[in-house]
Scaffold this motif. Structure first.
Motif, PDB file in Angstrom:
ATOM      1  N   ALA A 290       0.820  -1.216   0.000  1.00  0.00           N
ATOM      2  CA  ALA A 290       0.000   0.000   0.000  1.00  0.00           C
ATOM      3  C   ALA A 290       0.854   1.266   0.000  1.00  0.00           C
ATOM      4  N   ASP A 291       2.132   1.147   0.360  1.00  0.00           N
ATOM      5  CA  ASP A 291       3.021   2.311   0.392  1.00  0.00           C
ATOM      6  C   ASP A 291       3.574   2.668  -0.978  1.00  0.00           C
ATOM      7  N   HIS A 292       3.280   1.866  -1.983  1.00  0.00           N
ATOM      8  CA  HIS A 292       3.695   2.114  -3.370  1.00  0.00           C
ATOM      9  C   HIS A 292       5.200   2.348  -3.490  1.00  0.00           C
ATOM     10  N   GLY A 293       5.962   1.581  -2.717  1.00  0.00           N
ATOM     11  CA  GLY A 293       7.417   1.676  -2.806  1.00  0.00           C
ATOM     12  C   GLY A 293       8.029   2.837  -2.059  1.00  0.00           C
ATOM     13  N   GLU A 294       7.236   3.602  -1.330  1.00  0.00           N
ATOM     14  CA  GLU A 294       7.750   4.768  -0.612  1.00  0.00           C
ATOM     15  C   GLU A 294       7.965   4.502   0.877  1.00  0.00           C
ATOM     16  N   GLY A 295       7.484   3.370   1.375  1.00  0.00           N
ATOM     17  CA  GLY A 295       7.580   3.075   2.801  1.00  0.00           C
ATOM     18  C   GLY A 295       8.831   2.294   3.145  1.00  0.00           C
ATOM     19  N   PRO A 296       8.937   1.905   4.411  1.00  0.00           N
ATOM     20  CA  PRO A 296      10.123   1.164   4.861  1.00  0.00           C
ATOM     21  C   PRO A 296      10.155  -0.258   4.319  1.00  0.00           C
ATOM     22  N   GLU A 297      11.338  -0.799   4.296  1.00  0.00           N
ATOM     23  CA  GLU A 297      11.564  -2.182   3.879  1.00  0.00           C
ATOM     24  C   GLU A 297      12.202  -2.919   5.050  1.00  0.00           C
ATOM     25  N   LEU A 298      11.760  -4.129   5.289  1.00  0.00           N
ATOM     26  CA  LEU A 298      12.371  -4.994   6.295  1.00  0.00           C
ATOM     27  C   LEU A 298      13.190  -6.047   5.558  1.00  0.00           C
ATOM     28  N   TRP A 299      14.412  -6.294   6.029  1.00  0.00           N
ATOM     29  CA  TRP A 299      15.289  -7.255   5.376  1.00  0.00           C
ATOM     30  C   TRP A 299      15.658  -8.368   6.338  1.00  0.00           C
ATOM     31  N   PHE A 300      15.610  -9.599   5.842  1.00  0.00           N
ATOM     32  CA  PHE A 300      15.897 -10.788   6.636  1.00  0.00           C
ATOM     33  C   PHE A 300      16.894 -11.664   5.890  1.00  0.00           C
ATOM     34  N   PRO A 301      17.725 -12.389   6.636  1.00  0.00           N
ATOM     35  CA  PRO A 301      18.578 -13.384   5.968  1.00  0.00           C
ATOM     36  C   PRO A 301      17.687 -14.439   5.297  1.00  0.00           C
ATOM     37  N   SER A 302      18.094 -14.933   4.161  1.00  0.00           N
ATOM     38  CA  SER A 302      17.291 -15.918   3.429  1.00  0.00           C
ATOM     39  C   SER A 302      16.923 -17.121   4.296  1.00  0.00           C
ATOM     40  N   ALA A 303      17.850 -17.580   5.130  1.00  0.00           N
ATOM     41  CA  ALA A 303      17.579 -18.732   5.986  1.00  0.00           C
ATOM     42  C   ALA A 303      16.458 -18.426   6.981  1.00  0.00           C
ATOM     43  N   ALA A 304      16.415 -17.210   7.513  1.00  0.00           N
ATOM     44  CA  ALA A 304      15.351 -16.827   8.450  1.00  0.00           C
ATOM     45  C   ALA A 304      14.004 -16.778   7.731  1.00  0.00           C
ATOM     46  N   TRP A 305      14.000 -16.288   6.498  1.00  0.00           N
ATOM     47  CA  TRP A 305      12.760 -16.249   5.715  1.00  0.00           C
ATOM     48  C   TRP A 305      12.268 -17.674   5.425  1.00  0.00           C
ATOM     49  N   ASP A 306      13.186 -18.548   5.067  1.00  0.00           N
ATOM     50  CA  ASP A 306      12.822 -19.950   4.823  1.00  0.00           C
ATOM     51  C   ASP A 306      12.233 -20.583   6.085  1.00  0.00           C
ATOM     52  N   ASP A 307      12.827 -20.293   7.247  1.00  0.00           N
ATOM     53  CA  ASP A 307      12.307 -20.809   8.517  1.00  0.00           C
ATOM     54  C   ASP A 307      10.907 -20.275   8.795  1.00  0.00           C
ATOM     55  N   PHE A 308      10.690 -19.001   8.505  1.00  0.00           N
ATOM     56  CA  PHE A 308       9.368 -18.390   8.697  1.00  0.00           C
ATOM     57  C   PHE A 308       8.324 -19.102   7.837  1.00  0.00           C
ATOM     58  N   LEU A 309       8.629 -19.309   6.575  1.00  0.00           N
ATOM     59  CA  LEU A 309       7.685 -19.981   5.695  1.00  0.00           C
ATOM     60  C   LEU A 309       7.438 -21.423   6.120  1.00  0.00           C
TER      61      LEU A 309
END
Length: 64
Positions: free
Chosen positions: A38-57
């Motif tokens: 909804a921020d159309h690319g103007e809002g903040p971005e959160l960055w995670f290590p790929s391994a943490a993202w895989d664990d989340f999924l």
């Protein structure tokens, strides 16, 4: 001379086309970015290590 970096291609789920409460995801080498669509690319971005993202999924704690 300074060159502009290439634009990132962010993705959101095809299941969220009718919803305004969506996140977009960007996969980079070794990390994953997440932002509010909804921020159309103007809002903040959160960055995670790929391994943490895989664990989340894999945890399946997210809502379908």
């Amino acid at each position: 001379m300074t060159s502009n970096p290439p634009a990132r291609t962010w993705y959101k789920s095809s299941r969220s086309e009718t919803s305004k409460q969506c996140v977009e995801v960007y996969h980079d080498t070794g990390r994953v970015g997440v932002r509010d669509s909804a921020d159309h690319g103007e809002g903040p971005e959160l960055w995670f290590p790929s391994a943490a993202w895989d664990d989340f999924l894999a945890s399946r704690i997210w809502v379908r």
